[in-house]
Design an enzyme around this catalytic site. Structure first.
Site, PDB file in Angstrom:
ATOM      1  N   SER A   1      41.847  38.324  31.821  1.00  0.00           N
ATOM      2  CA  SER A   1      42.750  39.127  32.898  1.00  0.00           C
ATOM      3  C   SER A   1      42.248  39.217  34.122  1.00  0.00           C
ATOM      4  CB  SER A   1      43.367  40.416  32.242  1.00  0.00           C
ATOM      5  OG  SER A   1      44.330  40.155  31.241  1.00  0.00           O
TER       6      SER A   1
ATOM      7  N   LYS B   1      44.028  37.931  37.210  1.00  0.00           N
ATOM      8  CA  LYS B   1      45.259  38.527  37.913  1.00  0.00           C
ATOM      9  C   LYS B   1      44.586  38.796  39.323  1.00  0.00           C
ATOM     10  CE  LYS B   1      47.516  39.975  33.793  1.00  0.00           C
ATOM     11  NZ  LYS B   1      46.968  40.867  32.225  1.00  0.00           N
TER      12      LYS B   1
ATOM     13  N   SER C   1      47.268  45.649  33.770  1.00  0.00           N
ATOM     14  CA  SER C   1      47.024  44.354  33.512  1.00  0.00           C
ATOM     15  C   SER C   1      48.277  43.787  32.547  1.00  0.00           C
ATOM     16  CB  SER C   1      45.826  44.192  32.425  1.00  0.00           C
ATOM     17  OG  SER C   1      45.246  43.083  32.424  1.00  0.00           O
TER      18      SER C   1
END
Length: 352
Positions: free
Chosen positions: A45, A48, A100
């Site tokens: 993640s 991102k 997230s």
């Protein structure tokens, strides 16, 4: 030009349990510590960060965005936005970076790029622009069961440094708590980045985890005008590692102002107040390194230059390595002509 006086530095033993690690100075790009920093790994993640960069640079964050059917295939960490729910792009970014949200990632991708495929292409184009040569994005969220995002600690440090230059990213990633009201319900989001709560100098970052990637973490921290980013890939003790690395770097390095554009002069009567540079240069150095910095002025044109023309350069070397170079520009300041200069010019004009 001048150097800032720095006090002697302490020795600090660091703890690093990650498979890949890097500590980078955000402002200069200098690598202060690295381990396997160029090995490609799944990044989960922390993907991102790039998703947020693309959104911030390409859209108005006040835009209202409607969640579509793309959210139905998302799993793992989500903000649990509903089909047809309307939320501002800014709030989606808070859900993306603080919680997230994989569902937030695909909603953002479809809105900003038109569809996920085009958005991913924008991510990869931006990666090339930043200099992330070993990075391949296949999705905007970091889940790696169907498609996989690969990068390196070094590349992610470049991304973190770039993202840090964006005011909105700094603001969102540093937020500990955010309250949101959509058209359907209210949300209270606490930032998952535990370093913001445990380390006083932490300023932001992004967490990541999948079973395949292990724990990934990108953070930023600032102390004594030194702005750093740390990246760890596959580390089960990531917060201890990050704090240890920051303490190591903050104890070992201090930032020196080596070239100051606001106090730039050349030790030559002809050039006094008749030249300038456009940028200053500061650099992190150890106590020993500060004696090994050389500043070289190269003047290529001493007269007959146009106003604001390049007349030379300033080069900064650390031992034998060039770490900075900038142009010197000349100024034709007629107001500073002396009486003798005016008489000489008058006589010259008589004989033209």
């Amino acid at each position: 030009m001048f150097f800032i006086f720095l006090i002697p530095l302490n020795v600090y033993a660091l703890s690093d349990t990650a498979k890949s690690t890097i500590v980078m100075d955000i402002d200069s790009g200098r690598i202060l510590y690295e381990k396997n920093a160029n090995e490609q790994r799944l990044v989960a993640s922390i993907t991102k960060i790039m998703t947020s960069v693309i959104a911030i640079e390409n859209c108005n964050l006040n835009d209202e965005v409607t969640a579509g059917e793309e959210i139905l295939s998302m799993y793992g960490s989500n903000i649990y936005i509903e089909l047809g729910e309307v939320m501002s792009l800014r709030n989606l970014l808070y859900g993306l970076l603080l919680r997230s949200g994989n569902d937030a990632a695909v909603v953002i991708a479809n809105y900003v790029g038109g569809d996920e495929e085009k958005f991913v292409q924008m991510m990869n184009d931006k990666a090339k622009e930043i200099g992330m040569t070993k990075t391949v994005f296949k999705n905007p969220h970091g889940l790696d069961e169907k498609t996989k995002n690969y990068s390196t600690a070094h590349d992610m440090a470049l991304l973190s440094s770039y993202a840090y230059s964006l005011k909105e990213y700094r603001k969102i990633s540093s937020t500990k708590k955010w309250i949101v009201q959509s058209d359907k319900k209210s949300y209270v989001w606490n930032n998952r980045n535990k370093l913001l709560y445990s380390y006083e100098y932490a300023t932001g970052g992004k967490t990541g985890y999948t079973p395949s990637s292990g724990r990934t973490l990108v953070t930023t921290a600032s102390k004594d005008n030194l702005n750093l980013t740390v990246v760890t890939l596959s580390d089960n003790n990531e917060y201890v590692t990050h704090e240890s690395l920051y303490e190591y770097a903050f104890n070992k390095y201090r930032k020196y102002l080596i070239v100051d554009k606001d106090n730039f002069t050349v030790n030559n009567n002809f050039f006094k107040n008749n030249c300038y540079i456009k940028e200053s240069f500061a650099y992190p150095l150890t106590n020993d390194e500060k004696e090994k910095v050389n500043v070289i002025l190269r003047i290529e044109k001493q007269d007959n230059f146009k106003n604001n023309e390049v007349i030379g350069s300033v080069v900064v070397n650390l031992e034998d390595k060039e770490i900075f170079k900038t142009n010197i520009f000349g100024i034709q300041n007629k107001k500073n002509n002396t009486v003798i200069d005016k008489i000489v010019n008058f006589i010259k004009n008589l004989f033209k």
